[in-house]
Design a protein around this motif. Structure first.
Motif, short mmCIF file in Angstrom:
data_model
loop_
_atom_site.label_atom_id
_atom_site.label_comp_id
_atom_site.label_asym_id
_atom_site.label_seq_id
_atom_site.Cartn_x
_atom_site.Cartn_y
_atom_site.Cartn_z
N GLY A 92 22.83 42.10 -20.02
CA GLY A 92 22.61 41.97 -21.45
C GLY A 92 21.44 41.06 -21.76
N ALA A 93 21.39 39.91 -21.09
CA ALA A 93 20.33 38.94 -21.33
C ALA A 93 19.16 39.07 -20.35
N MET A 94 19.38 39.73 -19.21
CA MET A 94 18.37 39.72 -18.17
C MET A 94 17.77 41.09 -17.86
N ALA A 95 18.20 42.14 -18.62
CA ALA A 95 17.75 43.52 -18.43
C ALA A 95 18.29 44.07 -17.10
N ASN A 96 17.74 45.18 -16.64
CA ASN A 96 18.38 45.90 -15.53
C ASN A 96 17.66 45.80 -14.18
N GLN A 97 16.34 45.79 -14.22
CA GLN A 97 15.55 45.72 -12.98
C GLN A 97 14.62 44.52 -13.07
N MET A 98 14.75 43.61 -12.12
CA MET A 98 13.96 42.39 -12.23
C MET A 98 12.95 42.26 -11.09
N TYR A 99 11.84 41.61 -11.44
CA TYR A 99 10.78 41.27 -10.49
C TYR A 99 10.47 39.78 -10.67
N VAL A 100 10.48 39.05 -9.58
CA VAL A 100 10.14 37.63 -9.61
C VAL A 100 8.93 37.42 -8.72
N ALA A 101 7.88 36.81 -9.27
CA ALA A 101 6.64 36.60 -8.53
C ALA A 101 6.05 35.24 -8.89
N THR A 102 5.24 34.69 -7.99
CA THR A 102 4.61 33.39 -8.22
C THR A 102 3.10 33.55 -8.35
N PHE A 103 2.51 32.65 -9.17
CA PHE A 103 1.07 32.71 -9.44
C PHE A 103 0.53 31.29 -9.59
N PRO A 104 -0.68 31.05 -9.12
CA PRO A 104 -1.28 29.72 -9.26
C PRO A 104 -1.80 29.43 -10.66
N THR A 105 -2.06 30.48 -11.47
CA THR A 105 -2.61 30.26 -12.80
C THR A 105 -1.81 31.01 -13.85
N ARG A 106 -1.87 30.52 -15.10
CA ARG A 106 -1.20 31.18 -16.21
C ARG A 106 -1.83 32.54 -16.49
N GLU A 107 -3.13 32.65 -16.32
CA GLU A 107 -3.81 33.91 -16.59
C GLU A 107 -3.31 35.02 -15.68
N GLU A 108 -3.14 34.72 -14.41
CA GLU A 108 -2.64 35.73 -13.47
C GLU A 108 -1.21 36.12 -13.81
N MET A 109 -0.41 35.15 -14.22
CA MET A 109 0.97 35.46 -14.60
C MET A 109 1.00 36.34 -15.84
N ASP A 110 0.17 36.06 -16.82
CA ASP A 110 0.14 36.86 -18.04
C ASP A 110 -0.26 38.30 -17.73
N GLU A 111 -1.18 38.50 -16.80
CA GLU A 111 -1.58 39.85 -16.40
C GLU A 111 -0.40 40.59 -15.76
N PHE A 112 0.39 39.87 -14.97
CA PHE A 112 1.59 40.44 -14.35
C PHE A 112 2.58 40.92 -15.41
N TYR A 113 2.82 40.09 -16.42
CA TYR A 113 3.73 40.49 -17.49
C TYR A 113 3.21 41.73 -18.22
N ALA A 114 1.94 41.73 -18.54
CA ALA A 114 1.37 42.86 -19.27
C ALA A 114 1.51 44.16 -18.46
N TYR A 115 1.32 44.07 -17.17
CA TYR A 115 1.38 45.26 -16.32
C TYR A 115 2.82 45.76 -16.17
N THR A 116 3.77 44.87 -15.97
CA THR A 116 5.13 45.30 -15.64
C THR A 116 5.87 45.90 -16.82
N VAL A 117 5.55 45.48 -18.05
CA VAL A 117 6.31 45.99 -19.20
C VAL A 117 5.48 46.89 -20.13
N GLU A 118 4.24 47.23 -19.71
CA GLU A 118 3.44 48.15 -20.51
C GLU A 118 4.15 49.50 -20.62
N GLU A 119 4.15 50.07 -21.83
CA GLU A 119 4.80 51.36 -22.06
C GLU A 119 3.77 52.42 -22.42
N ASN A 120 4.07 53.67 -22.10
CA ASN A 120 3.22 54.79 -22.47
C ASN A 120 3.31 55.04 -23.97
N GLY A 121 2.18 55.42 -24.54
CA GLY A 121 2.17 55.81 -25.94
C GLY A 121 2.25 54.67 -26.90
#
Length: 398
Positions: free
Chosen positions: A369-398
């Protein structure tokens, strides 16, 4: 040898790590749960001195008898904990009934479990709190709304996460809520705070001093994640902000926390809000006298190159930590909700971020309910790289 009764050590599944480090520190770990022994993880079975299966963890008499059995067989119980929000009240009742003084007693639990009671202790710590009203009837709530205005948030006064939490934006919403909510459950109504949830997570020694500190930031609105089946996004800080650290330590002192793993939630204001503070300031949300849920302890390890399971077990056994921290990173959690039309497949994510990936798991139904169904945990040295990861993993078509 000290005796430690661990309540429901099988859930969440990663809690066997607490038990393993307790055992490695020379503590006799005694488990009580409702899962058959042969269905426990082998790592958990190997960490327990003995396991007592009860038919239902909800049956207090059964759990009481299990503790009594352990006392009869092993003598005095030095510690009793579940590290689980759901069982905190029962933990306290068991400690009180068996005079186990190493944790919160039943008489102390109201200020820990009830959101309305927490506020006085936050204020004692010098931390701003949202105005509130205990839900009664339409007219009583409307009188409060005349002071604070819409929107407001209503939620169980004694609740976990965003369960049964609703945002009311007009009188129709209020009428609908008043006519449908469970009147057997005390509800609290609070002025809406436009803010991001930041946490202070720490392991506290017997003198009330932190021996480990970190914190997370919730990027997705937890209420919307639960109510709208949204994705779940949050991260562990690379370095804990000093204002969060100061607020967390003040809250520890105000609540008199000793010998615990804690997860305190704060709001960081997204805008100036009259009576609450300026944009960027920290204010109170709620305390949780247990570790942050799900896989967050593992994420703390990845972010700080350490082992919080061991640090906690060291606190229990030695009242200090023997585990140093290493290099720090941002540790990102991206929880994808089943049924969404994502632009990038599971395989795409693993191909692109395999080198940074630390965990890839399906989330148990009880936590989805709070954590969704499929999770990915990754580490990054910078905030910019982490933000790119978020944008890529949850981007939707259309």
């Amino acid at each position: 040898m000290k005796n430690f009764v661990f309540i429901s050590p099988n859930f969440p599944t990663n809690y066997w790590k607490f038990c393993r480090h307790l055992k490695d520190n020379g503590i006799n770990v005694l488990g009580i749960g409702d899962q058959p022994y042969d269905q426990l993880l082998p790592e958990l079975r190997g960490s327990l001195g003995e396991y007592y299966k009860v038919d239902s963890m909800e049956n207090y008499d059964s759990v009481y008898r299990a503790v009594a059995y352990f006392i009869h067989k092993y003598g005095r119980i030095d510690w009793l904990e579940s590290n689980n929000e759901y069982w905190l009240m029962q933990d306290a009742r068991l400690r009180t009934d068996f005079n186990i003084t190493s944790g919160f007693q039943l008489a102390e639990m109201d200020r820990i479990k009830y959101k309305s009671k927490m506020k006085a202790y936050y204020e004692k710590a010098g931390i701003t709190v949202a105005r509130y009203h205990m839900v009664d009837d339409f007219n009583g709530c409307k009188a409060f709304l005349d002071k604070v205005g819409y929107p407001v948030v209503v939620k169980p006064d004694n609740g976990v996460g965003a369960a049964a939490t609703y945002k009311l934006t007009c009188d129709d919403d209020l009428s609908r809520f008043i006519s449908t909510y469970d009147r057997s459950v005390p509800y609290i109504m609070e002025e809406f705070v436009n803010a991001q949830v930041n946490s202070y997570d720490a392991i506290i020694d017997s003198q009330g001093n932190p021996i480990f500190e970190t914190g997370n930031v919730t990027l997705s609105n937890l209420m919307e994640v639960v109510n709208n089946n949204d994705n779940s996004l949050y991260f562990i800080h690379k370095e804990l902000p000093e204002d969060t650290r100061a607020a967390g330590r003040a809250t520890v002192r105000s609540f008199g926390v000793k010998s615990r793993f804690v997860h305190f939630e704060f709001f960081r204001l997204n805008e100036d809000q009259e009576g609450l503070g300026k944009k960027g300031q920290i204010m109170a949300l709620e305390v949780n006298m247990r570790p942050c849920g799900g896989f967050s302890p593992d994420m703390m390890n990845y972010a700080n190159s350490t082992d919080v399971y061991k640090i906690w077990a060291d606190m229990i056994a030695f009242d200090e930590s023997t585990k140093p921290e290493g290099e720090h990173y941002y540790c990102a959690y991206s929880g994808r909700r089943d049924g969404k039309n994502f632009a990038h497949s599971h395989e795409d994510i693993l191909a692109r971020y395999g080198a940074q990936m630390k965990m890839v798991e399906r989330i148990p139904e009880a936590l989805s309910g709070a954590m969704a169904n499929q999770m990915y945990v990754a580490t990054f040295p910078t905030r910019e790289e982490m933000d790119e990861f978020y944008a890529y993993t949850v981007e939707e078509n259309g």
